[in-house]
Design a protein around this motif. Structure first.
Motif, short mmCIF file in Angstrom:
data_model
loop_
_atom_site.label_atom_id
_atom_site.label_comp_id
_atom_site.label_asym_id
_atom_site.label_seq_id
_atom_site.Cartn_x
_atom_site.Cartn_y
_atom_site.Cartn_z
N LEU A 1 4.65 -0.19 -8.50
CA LEU A 1 4.24 0.87 -7.85
C LEU A 1 3.22 1.23 -7.79
CD1 LEU A 1 4.62 1.58 -4.81
CD2 LEU A 1 5.47 3.64 -6.02
N LYS A 2 2.69 1.81 -9.18
CA LYS A 2 1.51 2.00 -9.67
C LYS A 2 0.51 1.05 -9.85
CE LYS A 2 -1.37 4.90 -11.81
NZ LYS A 2 -2.32 4.67 -12.31
N TRP B 1 0.15 -1.34 -7.59
CA TRP B 1 0.17 -1.54 -5.71
C TRP B 1 -0.90 -0.49 -5.85
CZ3 TRP B 1 -0.33 1.02 -1.61
CH2 TRP B 1 -0.18 0.40 -0.35
N PHE B 2 -0.84 1.09 -6.17
CA PHE B 2 -1.84 1.40 -5.73
C PHE B 2 -3.28 1.26 -6.31
CE2 PHE B 2 1.71 5.16 -6.08
CZ PHE B 2 2.26 4.79 -4.76
N GLU B 3 -3.12 0.99 -7.27
CA GLU B 3 -3.96 0.29 -8.38
C GLU B 3 -5.25 -0.78 -7.41
OE1 GLU B 3 -3.44 0.13 -12.20
OE2 GLU B 3 -3.33 2.04 -13.00
N ARG B 4 -3.83 -1.99 -7.44
CA ARG B 4 -4.60 -3.48 -6.48
C ARG B 4 -4.61 -2.87 -4.95
NH1 ARG B 4 -1.35 -7.67 -7.62
NH2 ARG B 4 -3.55 -9.46 -7.07
N VAL B 5 -4.04 -1.98 -4.73
CA VAL B 5 -4.36 -2.23 -3.17
C VAL B 5 -5.01 -1.13 -2.44
CG1 VAL B 5 -2.90 -1.99 -0.91
CG2 VAL B 5 -1.60 -2.96 -2.84
N LEU B 6 -4.55 -0.11 -3.14
CA LEU B 6 -5.80 1.40 -3.11
C LEU B 6 -7.66 1.32 -3.16
CD1 LEU B 6 -2.83 4.28 -3.05
CD2 LEU B 6 -3.72 2.61 -0.56
N ILE B 7 -7.97 0.23 -2.87
CA ILE B 7 -9.19 0.15 -3.60
C ILE B 7 -10.88 0.67 -2.90
CG2 ILE B 7 -8.67 -2.58 -5.31
CD1 ILE B 7 -9.59 -3.53 -2.93
N LYS B 8 -11.66 0.73 -4.24
CA LYS B 8 -12.78 0.78 -3.28
C LYS B 8 -13.32 0.07 -2.06
CE LYS B 8 -17.39 2.07 -4.68
NZ LYS B 8 -18.81 1.11 -6.27
N ASP B 9 -13.51 1.47 -1.55
CA ASP B 9 -14.85 0.48 0.28
C ASP B 9 -13.43 -0.21 1.00
OD1 ASP B 9 -17.25 0.70 -0.69
OD2 ASP B 9 -17.13 -1.18 -1.72
N HIS C 1 7.93 -10.32 -6.38
CA HIS C 1 7.45 -10.37 -8.00
C HIS C 1 6.21 -10.27 -7.77
CE1 HIS C 1 11.05 -13.11 -8.92
NE2 HIS C 1 10.41 -13.39 -8.43
N PHE C 2 5.57 -8.07 -7.33
CA PHE C 2 4.23 -8.33 -7.05
C PHE C 2 3.25 -8.05 -8.40
CE2 PHE C 2 1.10 -5.16 -6.76
CZ PHE C 2 1.19 -4.92 -6.06
N GLN C 3 2.52 -8.31 -8.46
CA GLN C 3 1.49 -8.49 -10.31
C GLN C 3 1.06 -6.97 -10.03
OE1 GLN C 3 0.44 -8.07 -12.78
NE2 GLN C 3 1.18 -10.34 -12.94
N PRO C 4 1.59 -6.32 -11.36
CA PRO C 4 1.23 -5.04 -10.61
C PRO C 4 -0.62 -4.45 -11.60
CG PRO C 4 2.65 -4.74 -12.96
CD PRO C 4 2.55 -6.70 -12.37
N VAL C 5 -1.24 -5.28 -12.76
CA VAL C 5 -1.87 -5.31 -13.52
C VAL C 5 -2.82 -5.68 -12.92
CG1 VAL C 5 -2.53 -6.00 -16.02
CG2 VAL C 5 0.17 -5.62 -15.19
N ILE C 6 -4.14 -5.18 -12.38
CA ILE C 6 -5.35 -5.54 -12.35
C ILE C 6 -5.71 -5.99 -13.52
CG2 ILE C 6 -5.71 -3.21 -11.71
CD1 ILE C 6 -7.76 -2.12 -13.20
N SER C 7 -6.92 -7.33 -12.97
CA SER C 7 -7.71 -8.95 -13.66
C SER C 7 -8.73 -9.21 -12.84
CB SER C 7 -6.43 -9.64 -14.35
OG SER C 7 -5.94 -10.44 -13.08
N LYS C 8 -9.96 -9.71 -14.15
CA LYS C 8 -10.34 -10.94 -12.50
C LYS C 8 -10.01 -11.56 -11.28
CE LYS C 8 -13.38 -10.37 -16.65
NZ LYS C 8 -14.63 -11.55 -17.96
N THR C 9 -8.84 -11.94 -11.99
CA THR C 9 -7.85 -12.88 -10.67
C THR C 9 -7.39 -12.00 -9.40
OG1 THR C 9 -5.36 -12.17 -11.43
CG2 THR C 9 -6.60 -14.50 -12.94
N ASP C 10 -8.02 -10.94 -9.18
CA ASP C 10 -8.39 -10.36 -7.86
C ASP C 10 -9.38 -10.74 -6.70
OD1 ASP C 10 -5.24 -9.68 -9.14
OD2 ASP C 10 -6.82 -7.27 -9.17
#
Length: 251
Positions: A113-114, A116-124, A46-55
């Motif tokens: 999956l998109k 996952w890219f946005e939430r995992v392949l992050i800056k730094d 149940h991976f959450q694909p939406v970026i948000s402040k809760t990350d």
């Protein structure tokens, strides 16, 4: 010799799908070669694909203006990312080989999956400025797309209805199983066998040609440098499919 680790990021909701069979073929083949195999089953998790402040756990760096790349980059450095992102980053850190297994949807990856890219392949963690491309922060890993299509292979050619698959996917090395829904059992078995055979030597494959960061001029916001444009003038093909410079595309 150190044991290699493979991460399969799997994005299909149906356990009896052909994508599932491709995933299982990869697990079996790689384990037979003494890989440690990790699987991220995004739908099952149940991976959450939406970026948000809760990350981000705790206070934001700038609560008045939410800049996601900067905030998650700081959170990564401060060990204050949310648990599911931290878990995926840890798997990726361990991996020598990363396989993305999915059905192609609308000429791209599924939304989960998109995300996952946005939430995992992050800056730094995955990149910074200017640590990108061949100087990126997770360089040295091999990534492969293994995916299925709903259409037959002829539709993904330069003369086909949907155009050249190499243009759609040019930065990544694919393993494409064309239209398994319309294939018979023998053809599907051949697809699985071809995937298993390729995986036996996957780490020795040459990656798709991609320009080096040194080909670009940082002072001009990372356009190809004048020197490299000059060098390409008398060459038959461009630097890459995406950087063809009006010439033939290298495949």
């Amino acid at each position: 010799m150190n044991k290699k680790t493979a991460l399969i990021v799997y994005a299909h909701p149906e356990p009896k799908s052909f994508n599932s069979a491709l995933r299982d073929t990869a697990v079996k083949t790689l384990q037979a070669q003494r890989y440690n195999v990790l699987v991220s089953d995004l739908y099952a998790q149940h991976f959450q694909p939406v970026i948000s402040k809760t990350d981000i756990i705790g206070e934001l760096e700038d609560p008045k203006h939410f800049n996601y790349p900067n905030e998650v980059g700081a959170a990564y450095k401060n060990d204050s990312l949310c648990l599911d992102v931290k878990q995926e980053i840890q798997k990726l850190k361990l991996a020598d080989l990363v396989i993305f297994q999915f059905p192609m949807q609308w000429a791209s990856v599924p939304a989960i999956l998109k995300g996952w890219f946005e939430r995992v392949l992050i800056k730094d963690f995955a990149f910074s400025f200017p640590k990108m491309l061949d100087e990126g922060l997770i360089k040295g890993k091999k990534a492969v797309l293994s995916f299925t299509t709903g259409c037959p292979g002829g539709m993904f050619t330069p003369n086909g209805l949907l155009g050249d698959l190499n243009v759609i996917l040019w930065p990544i090395q694919p393993q494409c199983s064309f239209s398994p829904t319309h294939a018979d059992d023998k053809q599907r078995e051949e697809m699985l066998n071809a995937w298993g055979t390729r995986l036996k030597n996957i780490l020795t494959e040459e990656p798709i040609m991609f320009p080096s960061l040194s080909n670009f001029d940082a002072q001009k916001w990372f356009v190809i440098s004048d020197n490299n444009v000059e060098e390409q003038k008398n060459k038959e093909v461009g630097l890459s499919v995406g950087h063809h410079l009006g010439k033939k595309m290298p495949l």
